[in-house]
Scaffold this motif. Sequence first.
Motif, PDB file in Angstrom:
ATOM      1  N   HIS A 111      -2.519  -0.790  -1.545  1.00  0.00           N
ATOM      2  CA  HIS A 111      -2.053   0.564  -1.883  1.00  0.00           C
ATOM      3  C   HIS A 111      -3.161   1.394  -2.538  1.00  0.00           C
ATOM      4  CE1 HIS A 111       2.390   0.365  -1.303  1.00  0.00           C
ATOM      5  NE2 HIS A 111       2.232  -0.921  -1.528  1.00  0.00           N
ATOM      6  N   GLY A 112      -4.365   0.871  -2.581  1.00  0.00           N
ATOM      7  CA  GLY A 112      -5.460   1.605  -3.214  1.00  0.00           C
ATOM      8  C   GLY A 112      -5.435   1.545  -4.728  1.00  0.00           C
ATOM      9  N   ARG A 113      -4.711   0.584  -5.280  1.00  0.00           N
ATOM     10  CA  ARG A 113      -4.695   0.407  -6.738  1.00  0.00           C
ATOM     11  C   ARG A 113      -5.436  -0.882  -7.100  1.00  0.00           C
ATOM     12  NH1 ARG A 113      -0.332   3.509  -8.744  1.00  0.00           N
ATOM     13  NH2 ARG A 113       0.288   4.921  -7.080  1.00  0.00           N
ATOM     14  N   ARG A 114      -5.497  -1.156  -8.416  1.00  0.00           N
ATOM     15  CA  ARG A 114      -6.157  -2.377  -8.869  1.00  0.00           C
ATOM     16  C   ARG A 114      -5.172  -3.236  -9.647  1.00  0.00           C
ATOM     17  NH1 ARG A 114     -11.958  -0.956 -11.396  1.00  0.00           N
ATOM     18  NH2 ARG A 114     -12.085  -3.230 -11.425  1.00  0.00           N
ATOM     19  N   ALA A 115      -5.194  -4.536  -9.374  1.00  0.00           N
ATOM     20  CA  ALA A 115      -4.298  -5.459 -10.072  1.00  0.00           C
ATOM     21  C   ALA A 115      -4.948  -5.921 -11.368  1.00  0.00           C
ATOM     22  CB  ALA A 115      -4.012  -6.660  -9.191  1.00  0.00           C
TER      23      ALA A 115
END
Length: 562
Positions: free
Chosen positions: A367-371
Amino acid sequence: MLIPRPRRTESGTGAFAITPSTRIAADAATESVRLYLQQTLRGSTGLPVRDAADGTGAAADVIALRVAEDDTLPAGPAGDRSESFRLVVTADGVEITGGSPAGVFYGVQALLQCLPADVYRKGRVGTGPWTIPAVTVEDAPAFAWRGVMLDVARHFRTKHEVMRVIDQLAAHRLNRLHFHLTEDQGWRIEIRKYPRLTEIGSWRTESQVGAHVPGPDGSLAVAGKDGRPHGGYYTQDDIREIVAYAADRFVTVVPEIETPGHVRAALAAYPELGVSGQPIDVWTEWGIAEDVLNAEDSTVDFFKDVLDEVIALFPSEYIGVGGDECPKVQWENDPRTQERIRELGLEDEEQLQAWIIGQLASHVESHGRRAFGWDEILEGGTLAPSATVVSWRGLTGARTAAKRGHDVISAPDDQVYLDYRQSDLETEPIPVSIVLTVDDVFAFDPVPSDLTDAERAHVIGGQGNMWTEHVDTARKLDYQLFPRVAALAEALWSADVTGPRDVAEFRGRLAEHVARLEAMGIEYRHEAGPFPWEQRPGVPGRPHSREERAAYIDAVTANIAE
Ligand code: ACM
């Protein structure tokens, strides 16, 4: 006398007064900051503090807010100036220049601290004068991530209580609220696709009172329960409201969905997610439950669906996937899980945990985020390079993660666990773990001492963790947070860039700052100790010494120590 301490302060002559004719001139970029300043000043002063664009009044007597690309602003982390500001107060007016609207907002916070503490009241208690001695302040933060984690799962906090915490963070120039939304003891966020998560998972029948205590045979036992149901959750509209409220205060709300442990509330709602598949209740005890997720694709898909809704609600770059304290005993004893480990070509339960976290982290990244996850995500093998680690078991995880090239948020329990007791007084309300004083938090350094410059650059900041097993009211939350959050802000904003740390000098500023806390209505812990109504006598607890804690943490982090 500002908190956190600014890089440069220079007194001028004269003073500016906020009067009925004072107006605010804001450029388009700073519109939300203008509204914040107007609302704050109107409430406490009762003055109109009009918008200069309304065209009334003289050219002078203005508080001007503007964003500028200005190389003379001090540089923040990695040379970034977005949170930097210059506040110039003269007898004729006030000018706040920021590298971005966030910088202007921090200049506004500095301005408010230059006014009488009554400016923090929401209603009028006086007529001023609302004067600000002439001054120039130039400032920038030491770290980009300046946060507090709030556990709303062990004890629910209403949305207005959460927004009040956001106000408190913003006033201290903290910019991250790590929102711990799911636990063994409660699921707090509406997920449309899986309504039972809140219908069932957000309520428990009762709660453990106090910490576990040793029984006659030395084993730890629950001393008692309160016999009173507890629960609550945020609808998706509540979440949107909290996120928007925080954004207007330049606080990013960073959500966390715990996996593969600390999931008992989810298992109560959907038993098929568990190893046995048997019905189970939302947990009524504190500690680490053995009940964890199974490793079926359907369970991973369930949490991907949950994360999809979470990602849609929270614009945060970072999305938490949990990862801490996942007991392996159910996996070890379950033939299907053992088969699954072989199916996936894994070696053991540690690798299975890493596989589950890896699946969810990749989904977040798709989703284009960072975990991000707790430092246990360093166990069991490969971790996506962009995954970010919250080091909580001391700084061992921070050191290892930075050396392996992961970004790090430091939240070492022995420096910034805000649930830990604040003195060794018998009357201290939280009966668990080590003593962690205001001075201890002030001394917090998020960067492990033995890193190279390249490794140090991976430490993006730090946060205090506010766990709430023993914090069931907003008043108790105030007591745990303050004044330690003021010391946390100092450690993360000023760090060592304003000169060597001087705790005596900080305490001098804090003595003035408590007047602001009082005006805000924060029931901070007084230095003499808890008031009678803040004490919690007769509640069992199990305090630790620093030596006991260090031995335990060294043992449990041995497998991630470099
Ligand atoms: C933690 O304190 N279990 C992250």
